[in-house]
Design an enzyme around this catalytic site. Structure first.
Site, PDB file in Angstrom:
ATOM      1  N   GLU A  79       0.830  -1.217   0.000  1.00 23.24           N
ATOM      2  CA  GLU A  79       0.000   0.000   0.000  1.00 23.24           C
ATOM      3  C   GLU A  79       0.861   1.262   0.000  1.00 23.24           C
ATOM      4  O   GLU A  79       0.578   2.227  -0.701  1.00 23.24           O
ATOM      5  CB  GLU A  79      -0.941   0.014   1.208  1.00 23.24           C
TER       6      GLU A  79
ATOM      7  N   HIS B 188       2.117   2.066  -3.351  1.00 24.96           N
ATOM      8  CA  HIS B 188       1.146   2.746  -4.221  1.00 24.96           C
ATOM      9  C   HIS B 188       1.301   4.259  -4.056  1.00 24.96           C
ATOM     10  O   HIS B 188       1.175   5.020  -5.013  1.00 24.96           O
ATOM     11  CB  HIS B 188      -0.283   2.334  -3.867  1.00 24.96           C
TER      12      HIS B 188
ATOM     13  N   HIS C 215      -5.141  -6.988 -10.941  1.00 26.66           N
ATOM     14  CA  HIS C 215      -4.612  -7.970  -9.981  1.00 26.66           C
ATOM     15  C   HIS C 215      -4.406  -9.329 -10.632  1.00 26.66           C
ATOM     16  O   HIS C 215      -4.068 -10.298  -9.959  1.00 26.66           O
ATOM     17  CB  HIS C 215      -5.553  -8.113  -8.779  1.00 26.66           C
TER      18      HIS C 215
HETATM   19 ZN    ZN Z   1      -2.638  -2.691  -4.819  1.00 21.73          ZN
END
Ligand code: ZN
Length: 561
Positions: free
Chosen positions: A378, A381, A472
């Protein structure tokens, strides 16, 4: 008495004989009953309190004294005990109370050696005479007044007003006052009304914080003090969500207690307490504080966030997510919308911070902050947002996902020097079956392709329902290329240090890739980064060739520059 209304005093057992402290009091002041009874057999707090009482009674230390007029109504309450590794001593801190109300800014610090012998004593004491200790204003009225002034609907729990004796320097006298700490002020500028867009980068400014001082007799706002970061820190080992002891750093608050803020790495951890985090102003939520106690989810988020921050600083030599020293902010116990079960199975980078949901496992809620690889994913990101700013759809979106996976897997394994022992599973802590969310070594195990021949083409438009075009899914192909690089060998030894692999992907992301980059662009960018990084390395050509081979093995051919 100083301008702050307090009388300060310093005593040190090893002070030079000509020093001021020695002239005020020598060790003889503490040669009484305590020494005879053997301080070493006491706990530190009891020993420290005995020194404090002896010091107050000693005529040799007139500046360490309580005015005899108020003496019977004064008591000292322990704030905390701390081990100081640099000096191999322990300190016990006390706050002075008068009529059971704390005196703002008062502090007695008693420093002890390992046998509980006195090393030093430092104090700042006040004499709030002639102030009626009964408040005339109710706390609810103070809350209303502060909310009105700050433009808030309600105060965060940590900001609820507490009664103090407060020395008002503007009028040079003591007041009985309510203090509401860390009151946020609504951020200035345009509110971002676009709402819930996970992985978005709409930077909402963090609210400014103020301490409000409100006179408890007149209701007047006496002062509104901006908060600056405190530097008094505490480090301790605490259990995380998985029951493992984790070292965390918190700061000590002036009013007592601790807050999860690591000033060295600029990591802040907040607790949404299962509120919907979508409305503007809901994030980052109240700080995690102790007392009452640290939540294991908070320890996981804070310890894992700090590990990522250390990696970013030491391996990538980057100054925070934004490379400008900005903070790492995380909120635990988040919900997206209303969920009576309190379950929200997600973790996301949202509005310039990490938000962590939780899921049921064996009947208990388990925070997504538990898994270091997920936390690192995270945070990266966020770094992608601040560098290449890769779009989050289609092949570019899969590249965005893969970069987060690559850094996630490396951060979570970097402390293991033997690559053969690395754990290539991601997020396995978070599933009830122990089956990972993704498998780096074998993407197909989690229904991801591992070669361009199996690239899953999803027609636009891209939306959450089709995983934004399989971000994903196809990420498995690019992940496998990174796995191949990490495992490249030369004469049966690994060709790359994991830090080197991190650095070439980071250089590609931060220097070469743009918002619409493809897997092939990444191949070219990583090759270019390897040529730069290894330019003085005797194995340069071997390493560059290994990068090419790793990408080609999964069918990603180099884009023509
Ligand atoms: Zn992600």
């Amino acid at each position: 008495m100083a301008e702050n209304g307090l009388t300060s005093f310093s005593y040190h057992i090893d002070a030079d004989e000509t020093g001021a402290a020695a002239s005020l009091a020598g060790p003889a002041a503490f040669a009484g009953p305590l020494a005879a009874s053997g301080a070493a057999s006491l706990d530190a707090e009891t020993a420290a309190r005995a020194y404090l009482v002896q010091g107050l009674a000693s005529a040799a230390m007139p500046r360490f004294a309580v005015d005899s007029e108020i003496e019977q109504d004064v008591d000292f309450r322990i704030i905390g005990t701390e081990t100081v590794p640099l000096t191999k001593t322990q300190t016990v801190k006390f706050r002075q109370h008068f009529n059971k109300i704390p005196i703002y800014g008062s502090l007695v610090t008693v420093e002890l050696d390992q046998q509980n012998g006195l090393v030093s004593m430092n104090s700042a004491l006040g004499t709030p005479e002639g102030v009626d200790p009964m408040a005339q204003i109710a706390p609810a009225n103070v809350v209303e007044k502060v909310c009105d002034t700050a433009g808030l609907n309600q105060l965060p729990a940590e900001s609820l007003p507490r009664l103090y004796f407060y020395f008002d320097q503007t009028v040079d006298s003591w007041r009985l006052a309510y203090i509401a700490e860390n009151v946020p002020e609504a951020p200035h500028g345009e509110a971002d009304g676009t709402g819930a867009e996970a992985d978005g980068a709409h930077g909402a400014p963090l609210p400014e914080l103020f301490d409000y001082i409100v006179d408890a007799h007149s209701g007047e706002i006496v002062a509104r003090l901006p908060r600056v970061a405190s530097v008094e820190i505490r480090s301790a080992e605490e259990p995380d969500v998985l029951g493992r002891p984790r070292r965390i750093t918190a700061i000590a608050l002036d009013a007592g207690g601790l807050r999860l803020h690591d000033p060295e790495f600029n990591v802040y951890t907040h607790d949404a307490d299962f509120a919907d985090v979508q409305p503007f102003g809901a994030l980052p939520g109240p700080y995690c504080v102790n007392p009452p106690a640290w939540l294991p989810a908070a320890i996981s988020a804070h310890a894992n966030g700090t590990e990522v921050a250390r990696f970013v600083r030491d391996v990538l030599m980057r100054n925070g997510i934004d490379n400008r020293g900005g903070a790492y902010v995380a909120t635990i116990n988040c919900l997206w919308g209303v969920s009576p079960s309190r379950e929200w199975r997600n973790a996301a980078w949202y509005r310039d911070q990490m938000i962590y949901g939780q899921r049921f496992q064996n009947g208990q809620l388990l925070s997504y902050a538990a898994a270091l690889d997920v936390v690192a994913h995270e945070i990266f990101h966020g770094i992608t947002d601040r560098t290449a700013r890769l779009e989050y759809a289609g092949e570019t979106g899969a590249l965005n996902e893969s970069y987060s996976d690559i850094f996630g897997i490396i951060v979570s394994n970097i402390s293991e020097p033997n690559l053969a022992a690395w754990n290539w599973e991601m997020g396995e802590e978070l599933t009830s079956t122990g089956i990972p969310i993704r498998d780096f070594r074998d993407p197909r195990r989690r229904n991801q392709p591992d070669h361009m021949d199996e690239f899953v083409r999803i027609p636009s438009p891209y939306h959450q329902g089709n995983d934004y075009g399989g971000v994903h899914i196809n990420s498995g192909i690019h992940n496998k290329a990174a796995y191949n690089i990490l495992n490249s060998q030369d004469h049966e030894t690994y060709l790359f240090q994991p830090a080197e692999v991190t650095q070439i992907f980071y250089l590609a992301l931060s220097q070469s890739l743009s918002r619409t980059a493809t897997f092939a662009d990444s191949h070219r960018a990583v090759m270019s980064a390897a040529r730069s990084l290894f330019r003085a390395d005797p194995k340069r050509s071997l390493k560059v060739a290994a990068v090419a081979e790793a990408f080609e093995a999964v069918g990603i051919v180099e884009a023509v520059a």
